[in-house]
Design an enzyme around this catalytic site. Structure first.
Site, PDB file in Angstrom:
ATOM      1  CG  ASP A  23      -1.733   1.198   1.417  1.00  0.00           C
ATOM      2  OD1 ASP A  23      -1.880   1.943   0.435  1.00  0.00           O
ATOM      3  OD2 ASP A  23      -2.241   1.415   2.537  1.00  0.00           O
ATOM      4  CG  ASP A  27      -5.912   3.399   0.372  1.00  0.00           C
ATOM      5  OD1 ASP A  27      -5.004   2.525   0.468  1.00  0.00           O
ATOM      6  OD2 ASP A  27      -6.596   3.547  -0.651  1.00  0.00           O
ATOM      7  CG  ASP A 100      -6.674 -12.541 -13.403  1.00  0.00           C
ATOM      8  OD1 ASP A 100      -7.428 -13.287 -14.049  1.00  0.00           O
ATOM      9  OD2 ASP A 100      -6.157 -12.856 -12.320  1.00  0.00           O
ATOM     10  CG  ASP A 206     -11.337 -15.599 -13.459  1.00  0.00           C
ATOM     11  OD1 ASP A 206     -10.642 -16.018 -12.529  1.00  0.00           O
ATOM     12  OD2 ASP A 206     -12.558 -15.360 -13.360  1.00  0.00           O
ATOM     13  CD  GLU A 265      -9.452 -20.182 -12.246  1.00  0.00           C
ATOM     14  OE1 GLU A 265      -9.400 -20.278 -11.019  1.00  0.00           O
ATOM     15  OE2 GLU A 265     -10.319 -19.494 -12.832  1.00  0.00           O
ATOM     16  CG  HIS A 330      -6.319 -15.239  -6.190  1.00  0.00           C
ATOM     17  ND1 HIS A 330      -5.814 -15.908  -7.289  1.00  0.00           N
ATOM     18  CD2 HIS A 330      -7.617 -15.001  -6.475  1.00  0.00           C
ATOM     19  CE1 HIS A 330      -6.770 -16.056  -8.181  1.00  0.00           C
ATOM     20  NE2 HIS A 330      -7.871 -15.518  -7.725  1.00  0.00           N
ATOM     21  CG  ASP A 331      -9.080 -18.466  -6.195  1.00  0.00           C
ATOM     22  OD1 ASP A 331      -9.490 -17.402  -5.695  1.00  0.00           O
ATOM     23  OD2 ASP A 331      -9.115 -18.714  -7.424  1.00  0.00           O
TER      24      ASP A 331
HETATM   25  C1  GLC Z   1     -11.496 -17.608 -10.450  1.00  0.00           C
HETATM   26  C2  GLC Z   1     -10.694 -16.701  -9.563  1.00  0.00           C
HETATM   27  C3  GLC Z   1     -11.452 -16.484  -8.294  1.00  0.00           C
HETATM   28  C4  GLC Z   1     -12.769 -15.829  -8.616  1.00  0.00           C
HETATM   29  C5  GLC Z   1     -13.533 -16.624  -9.669  1.00  0.00           C
HETATM   30  C6  GLC Z   1     -14.610 -15.782 -10.282  1.00  0.00           C
HETATM   31  O1  GLC Z   1     -11.619 -18.880  -9.942  1.00  0.00           O
HETATM   32  O2  GLC Z   1      -9.418 -17.229  -9.365  1.00  0.00           O
HETATM   33  O3  GLC Z   1     -10.749 -15.704  -7.372  1.00  0.00           O
HETATM   34  O4  GLC Z   1     -13.560 -15.720  -7.477  1.00  0.00           O
HETATM   35  O5  GLC Z   1     -12.714 -17.028 -10.729  1.00  0.00           O
HETATM   36  O6  GLC Z   1     -14.046 -14.803 -11.100  1.00  0.00           O
HETATM   37 CA    CA Z   2      -3.428   2.214  -1.236  1.00  0.00          CA
END
Ligand code: GLC
Ligand code: CA
Length: 553
Positions: A23, A27, A100, A206, A265, A330-331
């Site tokens: 950051d 914020d 992404d 995605d 993905e 991140h998932d």
């Molecule tokens: C993918 C992303 C995930 C998101 C989902 C819907 O699986 O990695 O974080 O919630 O798609 O976009």
């Molecule tokens: Ca920030």
């Protein structure tokens, strides 16, 4: 195995979840300038490509995976000037940038959807998937089919204005786009040109294999959840006929005009289908993420892990396609907690290095998720709300409805939830881990006082330095990129022994998955060089807890 040299095979890809990375204006929310300020950190680590999770305008129903303007930067993250500057600074350092591409769905606040829901004959109506309800046996109006969504019980949302339902595989704020509409496709291709012509180097795509919905949207045959009776059948929503032709068209209309990398993905996929997408002769994409490792996490065994690797190497890599390697994103929960052992400091460090070693020495391009290179761990959340994740809320409610107690439900979420990877990056031992001087949007893991980048950079024995060495080794020894894979002592589920061979060089990797010593039959010929090990003392035909040693033969 293929040896067609490509930059995206030889580099390591680092995933940034911008909200939690750095950051710059305090914020509490990570931002683009925060990323720019850490490019030297990534350069020093040896990273060659950065994938940035969505940084586009979004109401943040799913933290940016719900985009309301594909050509604008999310306000909290900064401006287009900040983005341009970051891109330029990354390129100056020889780092490429991957964005992404979230085009299975948009936000319901995207102007296309705002138009689409206005009337059945709006020009944008057909950009989304609208259907009339069915009249049930009791005479009441029901959803068009029984599909469930990943974030809500039903995948359909009724819209008063026109009296029809729209489809959403994720939250109701993420309506699915209709890829049968040619005009929509063109808009998406134009948007891709917009970013690529700026100099962006590719896309992580995605929910890639779900763009194409099945003809007629038939009911799912899988039994529903205990509450609502909705269900989601992968056979219906993924890999439909038509997917490949969309991707071929995208390749021809967009990707072929640039030097890009693409990674799709694909949560539900087999090596055969993957080969259609990524074979080096005419596959439209470069790589996919399969989920065979991470989806097995609730019943994970290393035996299964080895079977998965074998299957993908035999059928994809040796079949002429390129693979990706990852334990985390991140998932997913933090990999050292999930697959390693963070119960003691010694085991955390050893097992994080062992996982890193696997990730960088098996065939495929390695992906490292922010903080993985520090061995960051899961955080113990008190309730689902604190996780700030629509998927956690959904899973929590399902578990409660199915009779689990709060404690039981939280136990599950604390093992497998997505929020673990979203705690802020631990930069140093100052307030909020040096992530922000403001109040961070997400809780900071209290172990930042001992696990942080500053300490690990100073400590030559740290997980950070091991990752740095792995990345460097992979850069200097192309055998780790292109080498043929061969396995030894296959029946021993506690260890993984394999070699990679390429161009007169052979490298041997010895891995002990377990916290106990393991004896092996394999004998390293005398006088061979250890290239890297998580133990200082030389190898001794016995594998020590979580040992990971790489030899040059
Ligand atoms: C993918 C992303 C995930 C998101 C989902 C819907 O699986 O990695 O974080 O919630 O798609 O976009
Ligand atoms: Ca920030």
């Amino acid at each position: 195995m293929t040896s067609d040299r490509k930059w995206w095979k030889e580099r390591v890809i680092y995933q940034i979840y911008p909200r939690s990375f750095m950051d710059s204006n305090h914020d509490g929310i990570g931002d683009i300038n925060g990323i720019t300020s850490k490019l030297d950190y990534l350069k020093n680590l040896g990273i060659g490509i950065i994938w940035i999770s969505p940084c586009f305008a979004s109401p943040n129903a799913d933290h940016g995976y719900d985009i309301s303007d594909y050509r604008a930067i999310m306000e909290e993250f900064g401006s287009m000037d900040d983005f341009n500057c970051m891109l330029e600074e990354a390129h100056k350092r020889g780092i490429r940038i991957v964005l992404d591409l979230v085009v299975n769905h948009s936000s319901d606040e995207h102007p296309w959807f705002i138009e689409s829901r206005k009337s059945v004959d709006n020009p944008y109506r057909d950009y989304y998937i609208w259907k009339k309800g069915k009249v049930g046996e009791d005479g009441t109006m029901k959803e068009p089919n029984n599909w469930g969504s990943f974030f809500t019980p039903s995948a359909w949302q009724y819209d008063e204005k026109t009296g029809e339902y729209y489809l959403h595989l994720f939250s109701k704020k993420q309506p699915d786009l209709n890829w049968d509409n040619q005009q929509l496709r063109k808009e998406i291709y134009d948007m891709m040109h917009f970013w690529l012509s700026k100099g962006v180097d590719g896309f992580r795509m995605d929910v890639l294999n779900c763009y194409q919905k099945p003809e007629g949207l038939p009911d799912s045959k899988i039994l529903g959840t205990c509450v609502e009776g909705y269900s989601l059948d992968p056979k219906l929503y993924a890999n439909n006929i038509g997917m490949l032709s969309i991707l071929n068209e995208m390749r021809e209309q967009v990707l072929d005009h640039y030097d890009t990398v693409t990674v799709g993905e694909t949560s539900i996929i087999t090596p055969q289908i993957a080969l259609d997408y990524v074979n080096e002769i005419n596959g439209p994409l470069d790589m996919i993420f399969h989920f065979d490792v991470v989806d097995s996490k609730k019943h994970f065994t290393w035996k299964h892990f080895k079977e998965v690797q074998r299957k993908w190497i035999k059928e994809l890599t040796n079949g002429g396609g390129w693979n990706s390697q990852y334990f985390q994103n991140h998932d997913q929960p933090r990999c050292v907690t999930m697959y390693g052992d963070d119960s003691t400091e010694r085991n955390r460090v050893l097992s994080a290095k062992m996982l890193g070693c696997l990730n960088h020495t098996m065939p495929g391009t390695p992906f490292v998720y922010q903080g993985e290179e520090l061995g960051m761990t899961n955080y113990n959340y008190v309730d689902a709300e604190q996780m700030q994740d629509p998927n956690a809320t959904f899973n929590y409610n399902e578990m409660i409805a199915c009779g689990k107690s709060h404690e039981e439900a939280m136990k599950v979420l604390n093992l497998y939830g997505r929020a673990h990877s979203r705690t802020p990056m631990q930069w140093d031992d100052s307030l909020h881990a040096g992530f922000s001087a403001g109040t961070p949007w997400q809780v900071v893991h209290p172990n930042y006082t001992s696990i942080n980048a500053k300490y690990e950079i100073e400590d030559k024995e740290s997980v950070y330095h091991f990752y740095k060495s792995l990345i460097d080794l992979r850069r200097r020894h192309l055998v780790l990129v292109y080498g043929d894979f061969q396995e030894y002592e296959e029946e021993n589920d506690s260890v993984f022994l394999y070699s990679r061979a390429y161009d007169n060089e052979t490298i041997m990797v010895l891995i002990n998955f377990t916290v106990k010593d393991q004896t092996i039959q394999y004998e390293i010929p005398a006088g061979k060089t250890v290239l890297l090990s998580n133990y200082k003392e030389g190898y001794c035909n016995r594998l020590r807890p979580f040992e990971a040693t790489i030899f040059q033969l």
